[in-house]
Enzyme design. Structure first.
Site, PDB file in Angstrom:
ATOM      1  CG  ASP A   1      -1.854  29.013  65.745  1.00  0.00           C
ATOM      2  OD1 ASP A   1      -1.442  30.136  65.385  1.00  0.00           O
ATOM      3  OD2 ASP A   1      -1.227  27.950  65.569  1.00  0.00           O
ATOM      4  CG  HIS A   2      -3.870  36.107  65.640  1.00  0.00           C
ATOM      5  ND1 HIS A   2      -4.827  36.124  64.641  1.00  0.00           N
ATOM      6  CD2 HIS A   2      -3.872  37.354  66.157  1.00  0.00           C
ATOM      7  CE1 HIS A   2      -5.357  37.325  64.542  1.00  0.00           C
ATOM      8  NE2 HIS A   2      -4.802  38.096  65.464  1.00  0.00           N
ATOM      9  NE  ARG A   3       1.244  29.545  64.048  1.00  0.00           N
ATOM     10  CZ  ARG A   3       1.917  28.429  64.265  1.00  0.00           C
ATOM     11  NH1 ARG A   3       3.121  28.273  63.756  1.00  0.00           N
ATOM     12  NH2 ARG A   3       1.397  27.452  64.987  1.00  0.00           N
TER      13      ARG A   3
END
Ligand code: CAO
Length: 556
Positions: free
Chosen positions: A528-530
């Site tokens: 999850d690039h967040r």
């Protein structure tokens, strides 16, 4: 005070017209032009306005009744002087049209020698007192052909919305306004290219095509005003005008069948009325329908991916009739299939995914694993690469705790976990399940192998308990026994990363002097690039590769 009767006005010759809404009740106070009932033919809907202000003392009609001109609707205890103002000169409800000087004579009568085409600037008509209006819809584009009375724009004041129709059939050659513009009377709307033959007498005499006086009304009585306008024309109203006025009402928000107040609410809530099912007579959309629609959309969003196909603003996938291509059979989805589909969709839609690819040289690991075969048999355990991968992931999660978090986006917080529980995907005839091994960092390879076997068996026997599948921090999806060189697994929220493992294969690897055969294991880490940045993604797979390349690292 006097008792006044409100009767059905001239409704363009319609008889036995159905009452579909009663807008007032006994005891209600009404103002002049407040809508008291709504009538509907199979072609038009029309609000009937009060001609006097006062308090309703008797209702003579009910929903479903059929009424004709002159029928008594209600009686009012009216205030003195409350008679509705009557316009002396009824206006034609069309946008102002400005004829170029040299065309004026040409459009005045149908008999005169016509030019092939006349370019006409359509302007904002008399706004009936409103000084400025906002453009809220421009349903036409340049190049569109429009018929007389097709809407060119829809404008709105803080009290009313109003559709400005084309004064004539023609082609929109140039749009001179856009959504968001503030307009006043006389401002240009569009240039209309009119074939002279198509100009109807109704647009030619300037005085008849100038005013929308009675159209700028409260949203509650827009159509009522139009009915009133019709009434004021002392019987001159023809059926087509009455129908047009009511049809205009039905043409906003696509072909939705709803009144102005409902359309206003829909616009405020961002609801496309064409998606709303009307519960009123003849599927008329009422306020409750809009509210119920919004509620259902919110419930769909909250319940995950049941909304994936048609909610969340995502275009629905329309299925063809497959039987036209050959024999088909429909089968219900299994419970696991439905849950997986919902979770996958929710995760895919909510999580910005990145997948990092890498390879681990597991030549030594594989040699060691094979050496242990006999011991494994004695222990009654199947030793596959999976327990080693689990152990390596636990190690990497401890090294890079940013992979061992969940995101609480509502509170804008990271939830850091200090335990390391890892799930692994198991393929069962009923679908995919993910049992979780707890405290992987604290367990040895043999114990992990035993737990993998036990949980995989439980999964395939449909004996997993909910608690067996809860609490995961990270997931491994191993397709190594099946095949493939790489894939992009979907993060298993609320986790923030998942490792996909593909089939190890012998490859020529350059060792500085020459190419040597090495068993290379493909790794695909989706995250999850967040929560995780790209550099950490690459560091994580590099560490895994290092750990699996020399498993002695795992015990350090
Ligand atoms: N490369 C090469 N061979 C591999 C391998 C790999 N990456 N992983 C496993 N193998 C080998 C094993 O060593 C074993 O061979 P041996 O018997 O010679 O040792 C053989 O493949 C079969 O292994 P297995 O499948 O029985 O055991 P496992 O521990 O590898 O996997 C389990 C267990 C439950 C994960 C697996 O059965 C399974 O269900 N996999 C599917 C997971 C899945 O569907 N993922 C996709 C989810 S969608 O993202």
């Amino acid at each position: 005070m006097s008792v006044v009767e409100i009767r059905v006005p001239d409704i363009g010759g319609g008889t036995d017209v159905e009452v579909i809404e009663i807008s007032v009740a006994v005891g209600d106070r009404v103002e002049i032009e407040d809508s008291v009932i709504v009538l509907e033919t199979d072609k038009a809907t029309m609000e009937i306005p009060a001609t006097d202000a006062g308090v309703v003392i008797n209702m003579m009609v009910a929903v479903g009744d059929k009424v004709s001109e002159g029928d008594l609707i209600l009686t009012l205890e009216a205030e003195a002087g409350g008679v509705a103002a009557v316009s002396e000169e009824p206006k034609d409800a069309k946008a102002d049209i400005e004829e170029p000087e040299d065309n004026k004579g040409l459009v005045s009568t149908a008999e005169e020698e016509p030019l092939p085409v006349s370019i006409t600037t359509v302007r904002v008509p008399d706004l009936g007192g409103a000084t400025q209006v906002s453009v809220i819809e421009v349903p036409v584009s340049e190049g569109d052909s429009v018929s007389e009375d097709d809407y060119l724009i829809v404008v709105e004041t803080d009290k009313a919305s109003m559709e400005i129709p084309s004064p004539s059939a023609g082609m929109v050659s140039k749009l001179l306004t856009k959504v968001g513009d503030e307009l006043k009377e006389g401002d240009p709307i569009a240039e209309l290219s009119i074939t002279i033959a198509s100009v109807t007498p109704s647009v030619s005499p300037k005085p008849d095509a100038r005013s929308l006086n009675t159209e700028v009304v409260s949203e509650k009585s827009e159509t009522a005003k139009r009915a009133s306008l019709a009434q004021n024309q002392a019987g001159q109203l023809d059926q087509s005008i009455a129908e047009r006025a009511a049809n205009e009402l039905n043409q906003t928000s696509g072909k939705a069948h709803a009144g102005p107040a409902v359309r206003k609410i829909a616009r405020e809530l961002g609801v496309d009325l064409t998606q709303v099912k009307g519960s009123g007579p003849k599927q008329r959309i009422v306020k409750d329908d809009v509210q119920a629609f919004v509620k259902s959309q919110m419930q769909k969003v909250q319940s995950g991916a049941s909304n994936v196909v048609s909610g969340s603003g995502i275009p629905a996938i329309k299925l063809p009739d497959f039987s036209q291509f050959g024999a088909v059979e429909r089968q219900p989805m299994s419970r696991i299939h439905k849950i997986t589909a919902a979770n996958m969709s929710a995760n895919w839609l909510n999580i910005p995914h990145v997948t990092q690819f890498d390879e681990a040289d597991i030549t030594e690991l594989e040699a060691f694993r094979k050496q242990q075969k006999k011991v494994a048999e004695l222990r009654n355990v199947k030793l596959t690469p999976l327990p080693f991968i689990l152990k390596a992931c636990a190690y990497a999660l401890a090294q890079y705790p940013q992979f061992n978090v969940s995101l609480d986006m509502d509170k804008e917080e990271l939830i850091q976990k200090s335990y390391i529980h890892i799930g692994f995907a198991v393929d069962t005839p009923d679908g995919l399940v993910v049992p979780v091994i707890r405290d992987v960092d604290q367990k040895g390879i043999w114990q992990l192998a035993e737990e993998c076997m036990a949980l995989a068996k439980k999964a395939k026997d449909k004996k997993l308990l909910p608690s067996d599948m809860q609490g995961g921090c990270f997931t491994i999806s191993s397709l190594g026994s099946v095949g493939g060189t790489a894939f992009t697994p979907i993060v298993n929220a609320p986790e923030v990363a998942i490792l996909g493992v593909s089939k190890a294969a012998m490859k020529p690897v350059y060792d500085g002097e020459g190419f040597v055969p090495r068993l290379m294991l493909p790794l695909s880490l989706s995250y999850d690039h967040r929560a995780v940045n790209g550099a950490d993604g690459a560091r994580f797979t590099s560490l895994l590769s290092e750990l699996l390349g020399d498993i002695r690292n795992l015990v350090l």
